[in-house]
Design an enzyme around this catalytic site. Structure first.
Site, PDB file in Angstrom:
ATOM      1  N   ASN A   1     -12.089  -4.400   7.570  1.00 54.47           N
ATOM      2  CA  ASN A   1     -12.686  -3.975   6.403  1.00 54.47           C
ATOM      3  C   ASN A   1     -12.828  -4.847   6.099  1.00 54.47           C
ATOM      4  O   ASN A   1     -12.278  -5.841   5.783  1.00 54.47           O
ATOM      5  CB  ASN A   1     -12.133  -2.668   6.503  1.00 54.47           C
ATOM      6  CG  ASN A   1     -12.914  -1.225   5.891  1.00 54.47           C
ATOM      7  OD1 ASN A   1     -14.046  -1.654   5.522  1.00 54.47           O
ATOM      8  ND2 ASN A   1     -12.200   0.033   5.786  1.00 54.47           N
TER       9      ASN A   1
ATOM     10  N   HIS B   1       3.547 -23.744   0.897  1.00 57.04           N
ATOM     11  CA  HIS B   1       3.109 -24.451   0.366  1.00 57.04           C
ATOM     12  C   HIS B   1       4.680 -25.184  -0.165  1.00 57.04           C
ATOM     13  O   HIS B   1       4.989 -24.176   0.091  1.00 57.04           O
ATOM     14  CB  HIS B   1       2.762 -24.959  -1.127  1.00 57.04           C
ATOM     15  CG  HIS B   1       1.144 -24.161  -1.381  1.00 57.04           C
ATOM     16  ND1 HIS B   1       0.256 -25.481  -0.682  1.00 57.04           N
ATOM     17  CD2 HIS B   1       0.396 -23.755  -1.256  1.00 57.04           C
ATOM     18  CE1 HIS B   1      -1.563 -25.296  -1.182  1.00 57.04           C
ATOM     19  NE2 HIS B   1      -0.662 -24.188  -1.501  1.00 57.04           N
TER      20      HIS B   1
ATOM     21  N   GLY C   1      -5.616  -0.861   2.764  1.00 59.27           N
ATOM     22  CA  GLY C   1      -5.946  -1.552   1.750  1.00 59.27           C
ATOM     23  C   GLY C   1      -5.627  -2.561   1.009  1.00 59.27           C
ATOM     24  O   GLY C   1      -4.433  -2.452   0.203  1.00 59.27           O
TER      25      GLY C   1
ATOM     26  N   ARG D   1       8.954  -1.780   3.079  1.00 59.58           N
ATOM     27  CA  ARG D   1      10.505  -1.847   3.300  1.00 59.58           C
ATOM     28  C   ARG D   1       9.764   0.056   4.070  1.00 59.58           C
ATOM     29  O   ARG D   1       9.400   0.211   3.533  1.00 59.58           O
ATOM     30  CB  ARG D   1      10.880  -1.248   1.816  1.00 59.58           C
ATOM     31  CG  ARG D   1      11.959  -2.338   1.631  1.00 59.58           C
ATOM     32  CD  ARG D   1      13.240  -1.855   0.554  1.00 59.58           C
ATOM     33  NE  ARG D   1      13.954  -2.386  -0.739  1.00 59.58           N
ATOM     34  CZ  ARG D   1      14.161  -3.801  -0.149  1.00 59.58           C
ATOM     35  NH1 ARG D   1      13.990  -4.194   1.227  1.00 59.58           N
ATOM     36  NH2 ARG D   1      14.288  -5.206  -1.333  1.00 59.58           N
TER      37      ARG D   1
END
Length: 185
Positions: free
Chosen positions: A82, A112, A139, A177
């Site tokens: 989306n 990093h 989302g 979880r």
């Protein structure tokens, strides 16, 4: 060994390598053309994205869409991403068939160095991400490097997935979880 080879192997590499800079620039040019066009639903799986990603079937990516290279993204059949998804693909991202990914989801393979001296010197790493078949990611979810999500799993909106999630699971939260859900039959 080239910086690109080191990157793809998940070893430390320098992203400022000229070949990697050129490859990111190529992806950015394709994405710019893709993101600025006005699309109709039937046009979403177009030739521009096929130049960038690996896919073997129909897929829908709603602009804007962002990635680093594109060539490390493998999308199955009938996948939908989306609006506003970001895939940082310094390593392999696999998305299984029939998977739905909600707006503004971010999938990271890049990270990093933890050591401040290495980080200051531009050292980066990458770990692959695997998303199984028939997964629904809500989302705003964030999938971190090295995570695998099993088939037929639901990841709740806004979740931060920091570790593997087994198949046939409903999981959400920060950190994400597995949840016990009482389903009515």
């Amino acid at each position: 060994m080239s910086e690109k080879s080191r990157m793809l192997r998940g070893e430390s590499y320098h992203a400022a390598d000229p070949k990697l800079v050129w490859e990111r620039d190529r992806a950015a040019r394709i994405l710019h053309a893709y993101n600025k066009r006005v699309f109709h639903e039937i046009d979403m799986h177009n030739r521009l994205m096929r130049k960038l990603l690996h896919t073997e079937g129909n897929f829908w990516i709603k602009p804007p869409f962002y990635c680093d290279y594109g060539y490390n993204i493998y999308i199955g059949k009938n996948v939908m991403l989306n609006y506003g998804c970001v895939l940082l693909d310094v390593n392999r991202i696999e998305i299984g068939d029939d998977t739905l990914i909600g707006p503004n989801t971010q999938i990271y393979t890049a990270y990093h160095a933890m050591d401040p001296t290495e980080r200051k010197n531009g050292v980066e790493y990458g770990k692959p991400v695997h998303i199984g078949k028939n997964v629904w990611i809500g989302g705003g979810a964030i999938i971190l490097p090295g995570v695998s999500i099993g088939d037929h799993t639901v990841i709740g909106a806004g979740s931060v997935v920091t570790h593997d999630i087994e198949a046939n699971t409903i999981a959400y939260g920060n950190p994400c979880r597995p949840q016990t859900i009482n389903r009515k039959e």
